[in-house]
Design a protein around this motif. Structure first.
Motif, short mmCIF file in Angstrom:
data_model
loop_
_atom_site.label_atom_id
_atom_site.label_comp_id
_atom_site.label_asym_id
_atom_site.label_seq_id
_atom_site.Cartn_x
_atom_site.Cartn_y
_atom_site.Cartn_z
N ASP A 85 3.34 4.49 4.03
CA ASP A 85 2.80 5.36 2.99
C ASP A 85 1.23 5.67 3.06
OD1 ASP A 85 5.03 5.34 0.75
OD2 ASP A 85 3.68 3.89 -0.47
N GLY A 86 0.74 4.89 3.98
CA GLY A 86 -0.46 4.98 4.79
C GLY A 86 0.15 5.98 5.60
N LEU B 93 -2.57 -3.09 9.15
CA LEU B 93 -1.34 -2.55 8.01
C LEU B 93 0.00 -3.98 7.96
CD1 LEU B 93 -2.05 -0.64 5.09
CD2 LEU B 93 -2.38 -3.10 5.38
N ALA C 129 5.02 -1.53 3.36
CA ALA C 129 5.28 -0.45 2.36
C ALA C 129 3.99 -0.20 1.88
CB ALA C 129 5.96 -0.45 0.49
N GLU C 130 2.56 -0.32 2.39
CA GLU C 130 1.52 0.18 2.27
C GLU C 130 1.57 1.02 3.13
OE1 GLU C 130 -3.09 -0.90 1.39
OE2 GLU C 130 -1.52 -2.50 0.72
N GLU D 256 5.39 -5.22 1.20
CA GLU D 256 4.05 -5.51 0.92
C GLU D 256 3.31 -3.76 1.72
OE1 GLU D 256 3.53 -5.09 -2.55
OE2 GLU D 256 5.01 -6.12 -3.39
N TYR D 257 3.13 -5.77 3.08
CA TYR D 257 2.59 -5.03 3.96
C TYR D 257 3.40 -3.63 4.52
CZ TYR D 257 -1.05 -8.55 4.45
OH TYR D 257 -2.40 -9.16 3.98
N ARG E 124 -5.58 2.38 7.75
CA ARG E 124 -5.37 1.38 7.55
C ARG E 124 -3.93 1.02 8.54
NH1 ARG E 124 -7.69 -1.62 3.43
NH2 ARG E 124 -5.98 -2.05 2.70
N TRP E 125 -3.08 1.98 8.46
CA TRP E 125 -1.49 1.94 8.64
C TRP E 125 -1.82 1.23 9.98
CZ3 TRP E 125 1.00 3.23 13.12
CH2 TRP E 125 0.45 4.59 13.76
#
Length: 655
Positions: free
Chosen positions: A540-541, A515, A536-537, A533-534, A511-512
């Motif tokens: 992390d991904g 995102l 950071a996610e 938010e995007y 997904r990264w």
């Protein structure tokens, strides 16, 4: 001796350009060479029109080159040497076809500034660029994306019965093929350069070309051109008409007499011969002239201020001589782009060689006499009619198919020729140059399906309308939606791009990448919290997927980590930024760019003393952007002390 062409190896202390940044370049260019619309009112009509013609907002489909450092090691570079009794030209086909040196053999001197090192810096449209020699700038305002890229090279029969060297590539920002033919006749003290740009498409194309010549400078170097006026452009981003040679109480034709870096675009009168020369205290140096199509002439000077001197040291090494740039282009200024009609071409011939003029006249107070003396010596050495005749002779050979290959460029031209079925005599883009990067696009072209990436990091994008149409009709897999969104973004359909990325995200395994695209879209639209938010996610991904020690993953981690931390700091989320910082590999955190980022993070955490200690310990931001003032800005958030010279890259006066 008869002219010879041979392969050679040039060994220089060089910093590797590093891998391409795998994140698509979605953000608007951080471009210093722009002016406000309101400042165009007083400009000549044709100039104002061309200033607003088809400006770029991204460098898609080209990837950024920002992974280089400052550590230089002896490096062997493939070179092509063209030589006769008068001149020896050394060409680097692996670096944009740059002429690295042009030696006048009888005088034993290099006519151009030959950089003793190869140090990438963030001056090209896509990042990495290096200074020195003669470079061929095509695409859009700025240094070409081919600065540190290979081009095709081969031997071609020359008009005088000898051999010349043809360089050619597919310029991807404007989707245009071009060629540069280097022809040194047996008895000539001038290197002829035939250039052709073709538009094989069914719609007009915006064209940009400036030949950029670095020339040695000292306090007595003077640049001369056939003009009494020039358009001055500084890093204050204003274009103003000024007299030549003197403005603001200073003779600007002596590059070291100005304090700050600046461009001077000479207003060469219609009908006047096109030429520009850089001559030393003894009246000796380099002259460049051309057929009339190559209209513009320019002086770029670094100036004598601390920032300009620091940049010169940064691009070469302390203790080496300085340089200025004399240039020649299709338009009057580098802020303009010239339309090329469908099926049309631009072609011209340039000539480079030594010039010797009376130093008393060259450096005298009478500007008209200095120009007249220089132009007369040029007429004696190379009459204007001879340049026109050389153009006609070369143009008859421009379609001749190349013979022995000397170097191989990219496979993107072969892919475009296969898609468009273009006929381009003289510049063969053959299937044997197709490689791994073109493979999924070749499958889309031939089979209508778009294969997923072989690794977890997506491959390069293509964004022209032809490829966008094919992506729209391909099966809607997540990786297809990812690339479709990039093409839609490039076309200006930002809302549809976001929808494509959101559709891909719904079923994506990795997904990264999607995102990150959504994060950029949010940031550009002013939604800082959503962007954070995007990001950071996404980061992390990526960290959950990556394989430590793998070069591709390290490159992706550094690129995404930098963007994520900057966005999180912009949103005021220092704690999340610290978490992302801790997710970076230690070798990435040690880079100069990330040391600066660490200082910014420490400031956000209220730890100014620790941030000041980062500066005191010393670091170098290898990819500091031309015109950037971030080092000074962060420093003054920490202290009222004067900015140390090591961090001073200021290119404009303080306002």
């Amino acid at each position: 001796m008869a002219t010879t062409v041979r392969r050679a190896v040039l060994t220089l202390p060089a910093a590797a350009t590093g891998p391409e940044n795998p994140l698509p370049a979605l953000r608007p260019l951080d471009e210093t060479h722009v002016i406000d619309d309101r400042d165009r009112a007083g400009l000549p009509r044709d100039m104002a029109r061309q200033l607003g013609h088809a400006p770029l907002t991204t460098v898609l489909p080209v990837r950024l080159l920002d992974g280089y450092g400052r550590e230089r090691t002896p490096t062997d570079l493939d070179a092509i040497v063209i030589e006769n009794d008068h001149l020896r030209a050394t060409v680097l086909p692996g670096l944009g076809g740059r002429i690295h040196s042009l030696v006048h053999k009888p005088a034993g001197r290099d006519l151009v500034y030959t950089n003793p090192v190869l140090q990438p810096a963030d001056f090209a449209l896509n990042g990495a660029w290096f200074s020195g020699g003669i470079e061929w700038n095509i695409g859009a305002t700025g240094h070409t994306t081919l600065s540190c890229a290979p081009v095709h090279a081969a031997l071609v029969p020359a008009p005088d019965g000898g051999e010349m060297v043809r360089l050619w590539e597919w310029e991807r920002l404007r989707d245009l093929p071009f060629q540069v033919d280097l022809w040194l006749p047996d008895d000539s003290a001038f290197l002829h350069v035939g250039v052709r740009i073709r538009n094989p498409h069914e719609q007009p194309a915006p064209v940009y070309w400036w030949s950029n010549i670095a020339v040695p400078e000292d306090a007595r170097t003077r640049v001369l051109a056939p003009a009494d006026e020039a358009w001055h452009f500084g890093y204050e981003r204003a274009l103003t008409r000024v007299p030549v040679p003197e403005s603001g109480g200073t003779d600007r034709t002596y590059p070291t007499r100005s304090e700050y870096p600046a461009d001077y675009f000479y207003e060469v009168p219609d009908g006047a011969r096109r030429w520009i020369a850089s001559l030393d205290e003894e009246g000796r140096g380099l002259v460049q002239t051309s057929t009339d199509l190559l209209r513009g002439r320019k002086l770029f000077l670094w100036g004598s201020g601390r920032g300009g001197r620091r940049w010169q040291e940064w691009l070469t090494e302390p203790g080496t001589g300085g340089y200025a740039e004399i240039q020649a282009g299709l338009a009057r200024t580098q802020l303009e782009h010239v339309p090329l009609e469908p099926g049309g071409e631009f072609s011209w011939l340039e000539s480079y060689g030594p010039l010797a003029a009376d130093p008393a006249a060259v450096h005298g107070a009478d500007w008209a006499a200095a120009r007249a003396e220089t132009e007369q010596r040029l007429a004696d050495a190379l009459p204007r009619a001879d340049v026109d005749a050389a153009y006609d002779a070369w143009r008859a050979h421009a379609d001749v198919e190349p013979g022995e290959r000397l170097a191989t460029g990219s496979g993107w031209g072969a892919l475009e020729v296969r898609r468009g079925r273009y006929k381009l005599p003289g510049t063969p883009f053959t299937d044997d140059t197709l490689g791994e990067e073109q493979a999924p696009w070749l499958a889309l072209l031939d089979q209508g399906t778009f294969p997923g990436p072989r690794g977890a990091v997506p491959g390069p994008a293509l964004v022209s309308w032809h490829w966008r149409d094919m992506l729209e009709t391909a099966p809607a897999e997540p990786h297809t939606e990812y690339h479709l969104g990039i093409a839609q973004w490039h076309a200006g359909d930002r809302a549809q791009a976001v929808r494509s990325w959101e559709r891909g995200l719904a079923t994506a395994g990795s997904r990264w990448p999607l995102l990150r695209c959504l994060a950029v879209a949010a940031l550009v639209s002013g939604q800082r919290e959503l962007a954070a938010e995007y990001y950071a996610e996404a980061f992390d991904g990526l960290c959950a997927e990556r394989t430590d020690g793998d070069g591709a993953w390290t490159t992706a981690t550094a690129a995404l980590g930098r963007e994520a931390i900057e966005a999180l700091l912009t949103a005021g989320r220092a704690e999340a930024a610290r978490t992302a910082w801790q997710g970076l590999p230690p070798e990435v955190r040690a880079r100069g760019r990330f040391r600066l980022l660490e200082a910014q993070l420490l400031i956000a955490e209220g730890r100014k003393d620790a941030a000041k200690a980062v500066f005191d310990a010393g670091f170098e931001v290898a990819d500091l952007r031309e015109g950037a003032e971030i080092l000074e800005e962060v420093w003054h958030r920490l202290t009222d002390e004067p900015l140390p010279d090591a961090y001073n890259y200021r290119m404009r006066p303080r306002t």
